[in-house]
Design an enzyme around this catalytic site. Structure first.
Site, PDB file in Angstrom:
ATOM      1  N   TYR A  28      17.344  -4.174  -9.441  1.00  0.00           N
ATOM      2  CA  TYR A  28      16.206  -4.990 -10.198  1.00  0.00           C
ATOM      3  C   TYR A  28      16.746  -5.380 -11.512  1.00  0.00           C
ATOM      4  CZ  TYR A  28      13.003  -4.329  -6.247  1.00  0.00           C
ATOM      5  OH  TYR A  28      12.232  -4.138  -5.000  1.00  0.00           O
ATOM      6  N   LYS A  40       6.076  -5.188  -1.170  1.00  0.00           N
ATOM      7  CA  LYS A  40       4.620  -4.483  -0.703  1.00  0.00           C
ATOM      8  C   LYS A  40       4.168  -5.461   0.719  1.00  0.00           C
ATOM      9  CE  LYS A  40       4.138  -0.712  -2.842  1.00  0.00           C
ATOM     10  NZ  LYS A  40       5.177  -0.249  -2.453  1.00  0.00           N
ATOM     11  N   HIS A  97      17.069   4.886   1.634  1.00  0.00           N
ATOM     12  CA  HIS A  97      17.427   4.867  -0.033  1.00  0.00           C
ATOM     13  C   HIS A  97      16.545   5.723  -0.616  1.00  0.00           C
ATOM     14  CE1 HIS A  97      19.577   0.475  -0.100  1.00  0.00           C
ATOM     15  NE2 HIS A  97      20.000   1.248   0.844  1.00  0.00           N
ATOM     16  N   TYR A 152       5.907   2.423  -5.928  1.00  0.00           N
ATOM     17  CA  TYR A 152       7.126   1.859  -4.824  1.00  0.00           C
ATOM     18  C   TYR A 152       7.329   2.497  -3.453  1.00  0.00           C
ATOM     19  CZ  TYR A 152      11.192  -1.092  -3.934  1.00  0.00           C
ATOM     20  OH  TYR A 152      12.179  -2.081  -3.577  1.00  0.00           O
ATOM     21  N   PRO A 184       6.856 -10.947  -4.223  1.00  0.00           N
ATOM     22  CA  PRO A 184       7.821 -10.036  -3.442  1.00  0.00           C
ATOM     23  C   PRO A 184       8.438  -8.966  -4.185  1.00  0.00           C
ATOM     24  CG  PRO A 184       8.902 -12.081  -3.460  1.00  0.00           C
ATOM     25  CD  PRO A 184       7.640 -12.322  -3.876  1.00  0.00           C
TER      26      PRO A 184
END
Ligand code: RFL
Ligand code: PHB
Length: 394
Positions: free
Chosen positions: A204, A300, A75, A388, A296
């Site tokens: 998200y 990580k 991704h 990220y 979550p």
């Protein structure tokens, strides 16, 4: 009492314990893993799904990357969705080419178990009454029951990879261990659905009804999460209610539709931040969730477990092969730098994206302002992106 001996005794066959054993094997260091669950149970525990580039590199170096390279989904970004529209964060453009791989934690666990067993690695599943002792001596012990027999495994070092609810952390004297933690006033309800993803990347979503996350495991399986109350009763969430809520929080006016499918798995996960310092005492070294937990939202947890055991494997190898203690002595300090960065990032993502029960209009406007800043300022977007995809490994 049956007596066994090895160089490194490992408690727990999650990603941390299994990968440590594999890395040590590649460096010529012997280990034995003791695990209180069955092989089938650990191979089917549905959890994390996002691997940083650095974690992918470590798994490849460990010789367990073949299926991940074939089946993992690369991704190049995520979407932040709020106020009725989506905003893409482009990882390679913002981080000098870095990306993430979506590959289920239970697949990583299956690949590691297969590799350990193919190399005659010792994993003792379904043991009970596991305890660690004499950690301040040069010959620490793990004791347990294996099919009713009492067993004592003496080692040169013990790796506590037994997760948040394990027993190793408690073996460090309370006057030495410092605990830092935060609880959040919500939980995540997660489902795995037999439905082909209709979006290529994770979404998200910040929504007045609460946070939602759109993720996936394969071209056939979608993974979805909803923010719910911390004490939520899963019996109150029949599948129709879950889908209704997911549609409401994830779909926007652009016409994109979430595809439904049969629910294969359903569970509620509490959210907390937790760190212990130091991550070592005497000959006991904690790694992964045994030493730290993140909510979550930043994806990580498994990545921190991988980073810890990479540091630990190198330190133990220097100790056994070159009689050098310096890397082992620095283990906790080395790991905690990355741990606290991930703690901050996970707390920040969680705070920005969830509805907190006591928040008022002032807080909601701050959250919206922060989201708008992150998607409109290249500097703010780059900060999210580099955290990220993960900071480079030491
Ligand atoms: P684990 O996986 O908990 O493994 C610990 C192992 O130790 C065993 N054990 C014992 N064995 C012997 N004796 C005892 N007394 C024992 N007590 C426990 C357990 O049975 C188990 O096999 O810890 P480890 O290896 O440190 O790995 C950590 C990760 O599992 C965890 O951080 C992640 O799953 C967190 N996480 C995520 N991490 C990511 O990097 N990316 C993600 O996208 C992500 N999403 C998630 C997540 C965790 C979630 N849940 C369910 C907590 C999503 C969710 C919903
Ligand atoms: C998942 O796919 O399980 C997942 C993805 C991203 C997260 C948490 C979980 O932040």
């Amino acid at each position: 009492m049956r007596k066994l001996r090895t160089q490194v005794g490992i408690v727990g066959a999650g990603p941390a314990g299994l990968l440590l054993s594999q890395l040590l094997y590649l460096h010529g260091v012997e280990s034995v893993i003791v695990e209180n669950r069955s092989r089938d149970y650990v191979e089917h525990r549905v959890r994390a799904g996002v691997l940083e580039q650095g974690s992918v590199d470590v798994l490849n170096e460990a010789g367990v990357g073949e299926r991940m390279r074939r089946e993992g989904l690369l991704h190049h970004g995520i979407e932040l969705r709020f106020g009725g529209s989506g905003h893409r964060i482009d990882f390679p453009a913002l981080t000098g080419g870095r990306s993430i791989t979506v590959y289920g934690q239970q697949e990583v666990v299956k690949d590691l178990i297969a590799a350990r067993l193919a190399a005659d690695g010792q994993i003792l599943f379904e043991v009970s009454d596991v305890a660690v002792g004499q950690i301040e001596s040069s010959s620490p012990r793990i004791t347990f029951r294996d099919s009713g027999d009492e067993v004592e495994l003496s080692c040169d070092a013990i790796a506590g990879c037994d997760g948040f609810h394990g027993i190793c952390r408690q073996a460090i004297p309370v006057e030495i261990l410092r605990v830092f933690e935060r609880a959040y006033p919500f939980a995540w309800l997660g489902i795995l659905a037999e439905a082909p993803p209709t979006h290529d990347e994770l979404i998200y979503a910040y929504h007045e009804r609460g946070f939602a996350l759109y993720s996936m495991r394969s071209p056939q399986i979608t993974r979805l999460y909803l923010q719910v109350a911390p004490d939520e009763d899963i019996a109150k969430w029949p599948d129709e209610r879950i889908w209704r809520e997911l549609h409401a929080r994830l779909e926007t006016a652009d016409g994109w539709k979430l595809r439904e499918g049969s629910v294969l798995e359903k569970g509620i996960t509490g959210m907390r931040s937790f760190v212990v310092e130091p991550m070592q005492h005497g000959r006991l070294f904690l790694a992964g969730d045994a030493a730290h937990i993140v909510p979550p939202t930043g994806a990580k947890g498994m990545n921190l477990a991988v980073a810890d055991v990479r540091v630990l494997a190198r330190a133990l190898t220097a100790f056994f092969k070159e009689q050098r203690r310096n890397l082992l002595d620095a283990y906790s300090v080395t790991c905690l730098k990355r741990v606290w960065r991930a703690e901050h990032f996970s707390w920040w993502m969680t705070s920005m994206l969830h509805r907190f029960p006591d928040d008022d209009g002032f807080q909601h406007r701050l959250q919206r302002s922060q989201l708008e800043y992150v998607v409109s300022s290249p500097a703010a977007a780059a900060s999210l992106a580099e955290n990220y995809v993960g900071l480079p490994l030491d």
